[in-house]
Every structure is written in structure tokens, then in C-alpha cells.
Design an enzyme around this catalytic site. Structure first.
Site: not given
Ligand code: PMP
Length: 358
Positions: A101, A170, A194
Site C-alpha cells: 500500500w 494511511d 475494516k
């Protein structure tokens, strides 16, 4: 019948929340309407939305110098929105490369500014985080970006670094898993799917100073200040996801808040890693100090058994254990909504599988 869902995202949502949503689905209060059929500018929705925002602020103890935005576009959208607002092609920004990511964030960021990769663990398959002492920081960087929890590799940085540059994180797969010191960050973003709620919502926590630093030539939809000024209602927000997120925040508060959740998460992760480390059949490649408490990748001694493992896991009601397609192996995502009983069910199954196939 609801099974154990180890999906990395969209992930399990607390059952209690789903029950409540179900009971309110046709009619919110005595309004005669479902919440998802209401104007985002109605008094009813505004109350629901602002209560959710306040609960989020209270959970994370977010100081007044910060605003919280409820946006769309996912974390991926933030990969561009961050650099296009805070750096130009003449500037440079520091990025730490610790997994898939942060790599994507770098790739998108490099379209808008000069990226300095301060350190990378790619040569070691992202199985650790380079020591802070080895980071090649640029004193003129407009900001520093990193992913405290790499969802795919299961690599975590448990404490934010101390830096002069504004820190942007992030936190998609780690937000709300425990308390954080928000004051260490200038901007935090997280996709909802999530620990927050359903996909379609992205939460941004932004220091109000950053609102003054953003690029004013961008379209309003790409400017944090415009979202902030309009209380995240510059355009139609993802109302249903926002409403459900509010319920998740209430659930977290009823569970005892983030200190309590963190203790539970630590126990879940420790229990699973302990079993994996003691087994000769399963293994996890990540260095001990950088193991994620949310995403636990593991591999079988013989990858020819992967499909059988997944098939039998499903028969035991254990779903979505397949590792990311880029990595193979397995991954158990054990976010807030996964109870310790779910982790124990997984371990019991793994023991049985090891006995039969080890
Ligand atoms: N960053 C991280 C750490 C993630 O885990 C994900 C999604 N799994 C993303 C970014 C991308 O999120 P989205 O699909 O919401 O754009």
C-alpha cells in the site's frame, strides 16, 4: 448462519450493529422513511451524522485543532489528494516504503511531486521496517507519508516517528484498533471497510493548519478545506455508510473504548502468533517488532496443501483466509469485530490440519 469472516476488507461488522441496522432498515424512528432514503441535508440525517462524528472524535480523543471529514473515494483517492494539495512538481515529499500500500501511494504521489523514498524493505520482501537511523530524510520535504499497518504484508510500525515534517498516515487497516496520539500527525486517512463500517466511506483527520497549506487551484471536491467548510456535505456523502459507522462507534464505546479494544486485539494477535511460532507447519515471515495486530499472514510448510487448507477451513466456517493474490499463502485479518472465540476456532482448526497433514 453467520460464519467467522477473516476478510481483509470489506471486513466483519459487529453483529450487534447489523441487528440494529436490520431493525431500523424500513423506518428510522417514526419518520416513515429509511435512513438511506433521506436527504443528507435533513435535520434527521444531520443529527445522525454529527453524532457519529462526535463519537469518533471522543473515541480517538481528537483535539479541536483537527477536523474530521467523511469523504468518498477510498484510501486510494487519498494517494492522489494528499500530494496534489500539499506538494508541487517543484517540491519533494518523503515516503517510507514498507509494503504494497505504501508502494501504491508512492506510485500515485510521483505523478504530482518528487518522491524521496526515505527507506525501503522491498529487498527483504517487506518482512521488516528499516531502522529509523537508516532513513534518508529530506529536510525540505513538504510532508512525510507512511502506512503504519500494511494490510497485505502484515507489517506494522507501532509508534509514529518523531519528525519535523508534517506526518501523513494511511491508517486504513489499523484505525480504531487502539488509542493513538493524533497530535503526532498532520493528516490521517482511512478507508472505512475494516474497522469503521461498510465500504464507500473514507475518514480524514486533518490538522486545521493543513487546510491553509492546500493547493487552492484544485477543484473543490479535491480540497480538504472545502469539505471542512461544508461539514463533509459539499456534495452528497455516503449517507448509509456514515450512519452504520456511527453505530460501530457506539458499539466501540459500549465495549469500553479503545484502551479496552486494544487489550483484546493484543490478546487475539498474541494468541495466534504464538501458535504459528510454535508450529513446525505454519510460519510468519515478519520480524517480531513489526508484526501487525490486525492482519496475520502465514504460510504452510507445503504450498501444495493451500487449496485443501482453504477448502477445509470453509467447511469449518472459517472464511476468507486466502492470502493476497500478490503474496500467496494465508492471511487472517482479525479486526475489532473478530472476537477471541473466532481466533480460537481458527487455531483449533489449524492444529487439526497440522496433525493430519504435518
Ligand atoms: N491502504 C491500505 C493500508 C489498505 O489496506 C487499502 C485497502 N485494503 C487501501 C489503502 C486501499 O483502499 P481503498 O480500496 O478503500 O481505496
Amino acid at each position: 448462519m453467520r460464519l467467522r469472516n477473516f476478510c481483509a476488507g470489506p471486513a466483519a461488522i459487529p453483529e450487534q450493529v447489523l441487528e440494529e441496522v436490520k431493525s431500523e432498515l424500513l423506518e428510522w424512528g417514526d419518520s416513515g422513511l429509511s435512513i438511506m432514503e433521506m436527504s443528507h441535508r435533513s435535520t434527521i440525517f444531520d443529527k445522525v451524522a454529527m453524532e457519529a462524528k462526535q463519537d469518533f472524535i471522543d473515541l480517538l480523543d481528537i483535539p479541536n485543532e483537527y477536523d474530521v471529514l467523511f469523504l468518498q473515494g477510498g484510501a486510494t483517492h487519498q494517494f492522489s489528494m494528499v500530494p496534489m494539495n500539499f506538494a508541487t512538481h517543484q517540491d519533494s515529499a518523503d515516503y517510507l516504503l514498507t509494503g504494497a500500500w505504501s508502494k501504491k501511494a508512492i506510485s500515485e504521489g510521483s505523478k504530482y511531486t518528487n518522491i524521496n523514498i526515505v527507506a525501503s524493505s522491498e529487498a527483504e520482501n517487506f518482512s521488516n521496517v528499516p531502522d529509523f537511523e537508516s532513513w534518508n530524510l529530506n529536510p525540505n520535504a513538504k510532508y512525510f507519508h507512511y502506512a503504519p499497518n500494511e494490510t497485505i504484508q502484515g507489517v506494522a510500525i507501532h509508534q509514529p516517528p518523531d519528525l519535523n515534517a508534517p506526518i501523513i498516515a494511511d491508517m486504513s487497516s489499523v484505525i480504531l484498533s487502539g488509542p493513538i496520539d493524533v497530535t503526532k500527525f498532520s493528516l490521517i486517512y482511512a478507508g472505512a471497510q475494516k474497522n469503521i463500517g461498510p465500504a464507500g466511506l473514507t475518514i480524514v483527520i486533518i490538522n486545521r493548519d493543513m487546510l491553509k497549506k492546500e493547493n487552492p487551484t484544485n477543484s473543490n471536491i479535491l480540497r480538504y478545506s472545502q469539505h471542512s467548510k461544508n461539514n463533509s456535505m459539499l456534495n452528497t456523502p455516503p449517507t448509509f455508510a456514515w450512519y452504520i459507522a456511527g453505530k460501530v462507534f457506539k458499539w466501540l464505546r459500549s465495549e469500553g473504548g479503545l484502551e479496552t479494544i486494544k487489550k483484546k486485539n493484543d490478546i487475539k494477535a498474541k494468541t495466534l502468533y504464538k501458535y504459528i511460532d510454535e508450529s513446525d507447519f505454519f510460519s510468519n515471515p515478519v520480524s517480531l517488532e513489526n508484526r501487525s495486530i490486525m492482519n496475520v499472514p502465514f504460510i504452510l510448510a507445503d504450498s501444495n496443501l493451500d487449496n485443501l487448507f482453504l477448502e477445509q477451513a470453509e467447511q469449518h466456517g472459517l472464511l476468507n483466509l486466502k492470502g493476497h493474490r500478490s503474496l500467496g499463502g494465508m492471511r487472517a485479518s482479525i479486526y475489532n469485530a473478530m472476537p477471541i472465540e473466532g481466533v480460537n476456532d481458527l487455531i483449533n482448526f489449524m492444529k487439526e490440519f497440522e496433525k493430519e497433514n504435518g
